[in-house]
Every structure is written in C-alpha cells, then in structure tokens.
Design a protein around this motif. Sequence first.
Motif, mmCIF file in Angstrom:
data_model
loop_
_atom_site.group_PDB
_atom_site.id
_atom_site.type_symbol
_atom_site.label_atom_id
_atom_site.label_comp_id
_atom_site.label_asym_id
_atom_site.label_seq_id
_atom_site.Cartn_x
_atom_site.Cartn_y
_atom_site.Cartn_z
ATOM 1 N N UNK A 398 0.664 -0.908 0.441
ATOM 2 C CA UNK A 398 0.042 0.233 -0.040
ATOM 3 C C UNK A 398 0.530 1.226 -0.275
ATOM 4 N N UNK A 399 1.875 1.346 0.841
ATOM 5 C CA UNK A 399 2.963 1.996 0.750
ATOM 6 C C UNK A 399 3.368 2.799 -0.213
ATOM 7 N N UNK A 400 3.754 1.193 -1.293
ATOM 8 C CA UNK A 400 5.193 1.698 -1.670
ATOM 9 C C UNK A 400 4.358 2.365 -2.910
ATOM 10 N N UNK A 401 2.662 2.206 -3.153
ATOM 11 C CA UNK A 401 1.937 3.147 -4.576
ATOM 12 C C UNK A 401 2.003 3.963 -3.676
ATOM 13 N N UNK A 402 2.180 4.765 -3.021
ATOM 14 C CA UNK A 402 2.606 6.454 -2.334
ATOM 15 C C UNK A 402 2.963 7.047 -3.006
ATOM 16 N N UNK A 403 2.585 8.617 -2.881
ATOM 17 C CA UNK A 403 3.071 9.546 -4.780
ATOM 18 C C UNK A 403 5.125 9.856 -3.911
ATOM 19 N N UNK A 404 4.704 9.926 -2.464
ATOM 20 C CA UNK A 404 6.091 9.961 -1.935
ATOM 21 C C UNK A 404 7.119 9.321 -1.929
ATOM 22 N N UNK A 405 6.411 7.942 -2.024
ATOM 23 C CA UNK A 405 7.651 7.012 -3.006
ATOM 24 C C UNK A 405 8.469 7.135 -4.006
ATOM 25 N N UNK A 409 11.529 7.721 -5.183
ATOM 26 C CA UNK A 409 12.468 7.566 -6.298
ATOM 27 C C UNK A 409 12.925 8.207 -7.294
ATOM 28 N N UNK A 410 12.201 9.571 -7.439
ATOM 29 C CA UNK A 410 12.866 10.044 -8.600
ATOM 30 C C UNK A 410 13.581 11.209 -8.598
ATOM 31 N N UNK A 411 14.119 11.477 -7.539
ATOM 32 C CA UNK A 411 15.075 11.814 -6.824
ATOM 33 C C UNK A 411 16.676 11.169 -7.054
ATOM 34 N N UNK A 412 16.201 9.955 -7.032
ATOM 35 C CA UNK A 412 17.303 9.738 -7.483
ATOM 36 C C UNK A 412 18.485 9.198 -6.095
ATOM 37 N N UNK A 413 17.098 8.251 -5.055
ATOM 38 C CA UNK A 413 17.147 8.153 -3.521
ATOM 39 C C UNK A 413 17.600 6.123 -4.365
ATOM 40 N N UNK A 414 18.760 5.517 -2.946
ATOM 41 C CA UNK A 414 19.264 4.525 -3.192
ATOM 42 C C UNK A 414 17.461 3.152 -2.929
ATOM 43 N N UNK A 421 13.635 3.398 5.086
ATOM 44 C CA UNK A 421 13.790 5.202 5.490
ATOM 45 C C UNK A 421 12.275 6.135 5.356
ATOM 46 N N UNK A 422 11.308 5.092 4.141
ATOM 47 C CA UNK A 422 10.636 5.797 2.870
ATOM 48 C C UNK A 422 9.531 4.867 3.566
ATOM 49 N N UNK A 423 9.327 3.774 2.838
ATOM 50 C CA UNK A 423 8.784 2.505 2.942
ATOM 51 C C UNK A 423 8.208 2.108 4.202
ATOM 52 N N UNK A 424 9.270 1.802 4.672
ATOM 53 C CA UNK A 424 9.189 0.520 6.119
ATOM 54 C C UNK A 424 8.486 1.341 7.268
ATOM 55 N N UNK A 425 9.141 2.804 7.466
ATOM 56 C CA UNK A 425 8.871 3.626 7.960
ATOM 57 C C UNK A 425 6.935 3.666 8.674
ATOM 58 N N UNK B 342 10.979 -2.760 -12.245
ATOM 59 C CA UNK B 342 12.453 -1.440 -11.462
ATOM 60 C C UNK B 342 13.440 -2.052 -10.617
ATOM 61 N N UNK B 343 12.767 -2.169 -10.004
ATOM 62 C CA UNK B 343 13.409 -2.731 -8.714
ATOM 63 C C UNK B 343 15.287 -3.299 -9.477
ATOM 64 N N UNK B 344 14.635 -4.376 -10.512
ATOM 65 C CA UNK B 344 15.780 -5.017 -11.174
ATOM 66 C C UNK B 344 17.237 -4.426 -12.182
ATOM 67 N N UNK B 345 16.021 -3.508 -12.500
ATOM 68 C CA UNK B 345 16.938 -1.983 -13.210
ATOM 69 C C UNK B 345 18.299 -1.750 -11.645
ATOM 70 N N UNK B 346 17.257 -1.323 -11.213
ATOM 71 C CA UNK B 346 18.165 -0.359 -10.173
ATOM 72 C C UNK B 346 18.946 -1.775 -9.133
ATOM 73 N N UNK B 347 18.821 -3.150 -9.606
ATOM 74 C CA UNK B 347 19.759 -3.660 -8.897
ATOM 75 C C UNK B 347 20.793 -3.572 -9.678
#
Lengths: 505, 347
Positions: A398-405, A409-414, A421-425, B342-347
């Motif tokens: 559910x969290x994985x589909x949120x906009x902030x995730x 991702x789009x700002x290039x975080x690993x 940091x973002x999803x699990x918490x 996407x995850x596979x790419x990032x890995x």
Amino acid sequence: MLKFILKRLGASIGILFAASFLLYVLVINSGDPLSDLRESIADNRDYLMQQRSDYMNLDMPWFQRYWTWLVGVGGCFALKCDLGTNIQGIEVTGLLGAAASSTLRLVVLATVLAAIAGIAVGVLSAIRQYSGLDYGVTFLTFLFFSLPVFWAAVMLKEYMAIGYNDWMKDPSFSTVQIVLIALLFGFLMQVFLAGSIRRRLATFAVSAAFVAVVIPYLLWLNFFRYPQLGPAAIVVLSLAVALSGTAMSVGIRNKLVLYPALVTVGLGLVMYYATFSLLKEPNTWVLIVGGILSVAVPGAIGHFMGGRLRKTAMTVSALTGLAFGGLTVIDHIFRAWPGFLALKPRPIGTIGSQTPNFTGDFWETFLDRGAQLLLPTLLLAIISLASYSRYTRASMLEVGQQDYIRTARSKGLSERTVIFRHAFRNALIPIATIAAFDFAGLIGGAVITETVFGWKGMGQMFTTGLHAVDPAPVMAFFLVTGTAAVLFNMLADIFYALLDPRIRV
Amino acid sequence: MKSDIEPDEQELVSLVEVEDAELARKSSQSKSQGQLVRRRFLNHKAAMISTVVLVVITLTAFTSIGFAGIPGWWGQSYLKSSSVVNGGAPTLSLWPSWLGGPGFAIGDHPFGQDNTGKDYFALVMRGTQKSIIIAVTVGALSTFIGAIIGAVAGYFRGWVDEVLMRLTDLFIVIPLLVLAAVLGQLAGSKLGGSIFALALVLGLLTWTGLARLVRGEILSLREREYVAAAQAMGSKTSRVIFKHLLPNTIGVIVVNATFAIAGAILLETSLSFLGFGVKAPESSLGLLISQYQNAFTNRPWLFWWPGMLIVAIALSVNFLGDGLRDAFDPRQTKKTRRRTKKEEVSE
C-alpha cells in the motif's frame, strides 16, 4: 490528546464492566456446579454440598453473587484484591499470580518473536512481490492460518521434540542427509537473496558448499553435545551485525555510523573477559542490568561519535551491543549445555512449564525452563507470525504506491533508502496497532496451547473452572485478558495518533 | 443541425464516426461489473483449485455415507463395529507398483479402523458432514447479522451507531474463544448439545468484524449522490439500505463470509477439543481428533485423517476468499509488475 485518552478510558471501563456482568451471568448459568455431588453416595454428601455452597456463595441470588465478586475486585484499587474462592475453597487471588506469570512468559516471548520474524518476512515478500519467495510465503501463511492449533501441537511434540531427543543421544548425520540439508539450504538461500540466474546459481553453490563443510566439522567437534562459541566467534558475529546494520541504514562507507559500532565491538570484547566469572553464576538481576547496559552504553557511544548522523549511529551501535550481549549469554549457555544434558538426557520437554524435581545451577535451570518453553512458544509464534507477515506485506504494498515513494525514487535515492527510510517506517504504523491487538488476543489464544502442553497457566485455570461451572477462576482469567484487551486497544489508538499526525483529533 | 455543416466538415464527422464504430467493434464487448468479477475469479488459479477441492470434499462427505436418511454409496456404517484387521491400519495405498510399492488399492477400510473396529472412513466422513454444516451455518448467520448491524449503524449514525458499536466492543473485549466456550457449555447443558445449537451460538458471536467493516463502507457510501437522489424521491429507509447501500458492499461481505467459514471450522474444532463444543453422540472433525489424541503413537492414522481434512477445508476456503478479494478489489494486483522490473534495473 488528554481529553481523547480520558474519554477512551471511560468508555473502556464501562465496556469492561458490562462484559464482566455478561460473562458472570453466562458462566453461572452454564451448568450445575453440584452435579458431581448429587450423584455421590458418600456419607458426608450433604456436608460437602453445603461446604461447596459456602465457597461459591451458591445460597445467594445471582445478582448478589455478582455484586460480592465485584466488590472484591473493586478492592484491587485499594491494594486488597479478593477474587473469591474457587470450587475447592482456594483463594483465586493467590492462584492467579503464578498462573499469570507462566502465561505471560509464554505470550510475551511468542509475540516478540512473531513480530520480528513476521515483519521481516512480510517486508521481504512485499519487496519481491510475485516471485517464488512471495508465493511460497503466501502459501505458508495460509497454511498456518488453517492449522488447528492442537493438531499442530501434537505433530510438533511427536516429530520435533521426540525426534530431537532421540537424535540428541548420539548426534550424527549420514552422508545422504548432509547432502540433502546442503541442497535445501542452498535452495532457500537463493530464494531469499534472489537476483539474476547467475547470481542465484552462485548463491546456491556457495551456501550449499558451506553447509556441506560445516556440518561434518561440527559433528567432528561433537558440537551438538559440547557446543562452544568462544570470544573469537562472538567478535566475528557482532562485527557482521555492525557492518550489515551500517550497510542497511546509511551504507558501509559512512564512518560516522561505522566507527561507533566498531568501538562497541571492541568494548564488548573487553567486557566479555571482565564479566566472565560473574556470568558463570549470575542471577536474574545481573542479566537484566547487563542487558540494559549492553544497549545503553553503545547508545551513548553512538550519541557522542555520531555527529550529524547521531540517531542512526545510536541505533546501529545499540543493536551491535545487544547482539554482543546476547551472544555472550549464548556462550555461557553453551558452556552449561553438557552439564544440563547430564542432568536431563532428553532435553526438549513436552509437558509442563518446568521439569519436576529439577535442580541445577542458574544456567541449567535457565536451560530447563527454556527447553520447556520452546515448543509452546514456537507454536504460538508460528500462528501469529502468519498474520504479521500478511499485514506487513499488504501495508508495504500500500505504502509502495504512495506519491512520496515515487518522489523519493525519482530524486534518485537508492533503493535501500527508499525501502527502509520512506516505505518501511510508514508501513510500520498500522503494524503497531496489530501488535497491540495480537498481544491481547494471544493471551486468550494460549488456552489451547496450555491445555496441549500441560502448562499450569491461566488457560488451564479457565478450562477447569468452566468445566466445573466455577465462576471465580473464569472471571479472574477474564479480568486479565479483558483488561489487557482494553489497555492494548487504547495503547494502539494512542500509538496511532502519535505516529500518524493525519488522524490526530 | 447537419445542414449547417460544410461538406468538408461533414466528411470529417463521418470519418470520426466510422473510426469510433470501428474502435467499438475492435475492443470486445463492454462488460458489466459482475462479469468482470466473475472473469477475474475464474482466472485465479489458487481459488479455482480450492473450489474443486472443496466441492469434491463436500460431495464425498455427503454422498458416501448418506445424509438425512438417504443411504450413500459407501457400504459401511460409522456405527457398526467389525473385527479389527491388521491392527486397524489403513488399507488405502497410492504408492504405484512400478516404484516398488504395493500398487494402487482402496481396500475395505481406506482410512483404517478405530480401536473398536469401526470403519474410520465412515466416521471421518460423518465428522466432515457435521463440521461443514456448522461452518456454513455460522458463516451465513454471522454474515447476515454483521451486515445488518453494520449497515444500520453506518446509515443512522448518532446514538444508534454509538450503541451498536459499543455492543461490538463488548464482544471484542471478551476473547472469542472464551465467550464461545462459555456459550458452548451453556448450549450443551441447556439445549442438549446439538450441532445446530452450537452453530447458532457461534454465529451469534462472530459477526463483529464484518459489522465494523460494513459500517465503515456505509459511512462513506451514504454521502454519495445516488443515495441523496433515492432519499429525495421518497424511498423508504429500508429500501435505501437494502437496494442502494448493501449491494455496493457486496465485495466486503462475500470475502468476509468465506473467512468466517474458515474461522468457524477452526473455532468449532478448538471448542470440541477443549470439551465445550460438539459432544460425544454427535460427531465432528475436532471431536475425532480430541477423542483419539492419545492414540497417536499406536494408530497415527486416527489422528492424521481428520486433521488433514480440517486443514484441507480451511485452506481451500481461505484461498477461495483470497481469490474473491482479488476479484472484487483488483487494486493490489495491477501496478506491481512495473515496480519489480524497476527494482531489477536498480539492483
């Protein structure tokens, strides 16, 4: 907030009161407490009946019986509890203490284990959604949901406990068994670590080879009868915790977090030798204080060395300290194991919370309790683990589909930062609520487990009480479970409001 | 209208119309919500396998030893004792002869015999019948009560909601097993321990979860325009609830009904095991296990068969519910393929 809590508290007490009334009336109407005496042909039949009537206030009308009970319970607020007497005239208040402590030991441990393992499994299966691992975990959780507890309990007793005890007499594996274990371990490892086909094959080969070498080596050491860890192994394992903790939180190259964790390991080694003789014959308080210190001191180290990453450094160091402390305890347990085996040749117990007439030093008694605790805890943990992993998985997705995730991702975080940091918490917020419910529910659910394993806990108090139509023990059981349910329900609400500002009222 | 349009433009319009028609023809016929749900369900492999398993178990249980006076195809009765053959070991064997086994055979007593020589297959089938009856009754009853109470609480709000929700809290504070055990004992002593009494009692206890869910749904549905429209046209309250609101919560209701059935099977077995559920002259899978739990070392099959049937039934009902949930609420199934890639790419 205070008003919100007070309002909830008021409503909860009202509900508890109504529920106790309902339950009391139902219990005393569920049968005839004198039925066995009515058929008795003993000479003193009438005397026995009168005696039982006095113990249970059978002469009073039902509302007066309830009122007497309620007044006794009300005494608890004045530190003078009176939960009535049971069918044999024994004070229930005294019985409850022992029963509650043995049940709580079981339930607390099971909840903690289930929560940690269940959340880990849930996160993993959410990250790898629609993989073999995810399908496997889903199938297993559904299987655990569908298991009748007592049926699984008898299976565990028969195949795990008795099987292990037989094996323990002369620990050995045939070559075929070692190969099979190695292949299975390799298979599971590649399922967990995943990746491309090549990576999977490599994981499989390395871990299978590792097991194929380690098991004969351990057998050669006679490890299963004379286990040993030693300071070197403890240091290596705690270093692994320190490194993987750092790698998972901020990445291995970050010195601000890595150094305090390494200092913790070094300090742990010093403390290992310093406390060696003390831990040979400890008592419970030494262990508790030691446990607190092994978290607090590394926390302080992280605080002073962590700089701008203070919080992360504290967490990682504290985890490392905890691991080191835990491993030190395991080291001492290993040292006590041969002596324990000599006292109790069939280690895993299937009946009762302790072996009758067992005497030994602190660690041996500790091992005995642990061995008796193992199967029921495992059973309770497996069953609530299923629901934890299910909820965590759903919550992570559910969290994985949120906009902030997506933003993260789009700002290039690993991927590591995004997930931890973002999803699990955020995914943990609903889990906190479930943990609270689950704990209260498990106390009630322990009834069956206790019956199967012959524990003299609250569950047994409840079943024998109900069979004898004896309200006092049944109500004592309800008082604990009901209060726990109300309390944890409320805690869950407060947690929720604290963790998630969106729903604050 | 058409006369106003210039010839060029007219041509354009007709072109657009043709294209539209073509598109409509290409994309297969539009489907109703029900058809979509049915299709998604039929494509859910685990759910379909579970349905087959469930149907096979139910049919076998009811036709083999007969039901309600109608005789079944299985020759032996669960009442008749006969001499114990070969220690009562099961005669069923599935190990094919070309693998060195005894070959496929059913034999006289496929599930073995109990210690008095009764045919265990007949006994287990009778227990399965009763367990299924209890589970379905409980599921239906708790769904009915839960849906009604949830709908009423959500629709009227105010004090009705307050009272009904405090009532559900009451049932949540007392652990389910405890209340069920007390009422099971009550039903056993006052109502003679028939399985319908037990089913009734359990049904009266397990509606709380659904009531909360339905209430939540109704609370948001009642603010929709079509509800306001129905009210404005003068529909009676009962019509609004049963015609407009409840049908829109059917997903939640159906999914929860299946989980209630799975839960009821397990609850019944637990109660019978503790001695507060089905009593001796009657039978159920849980009772069979508890009767024979000490026989495990000598006659493990007395323990294995009923346990495996419970697991099989509960597991397939759970998977069925999972399939239904995916069919009614496909939100979680779609988006994810993209993410894993996407995850596979990032890995």
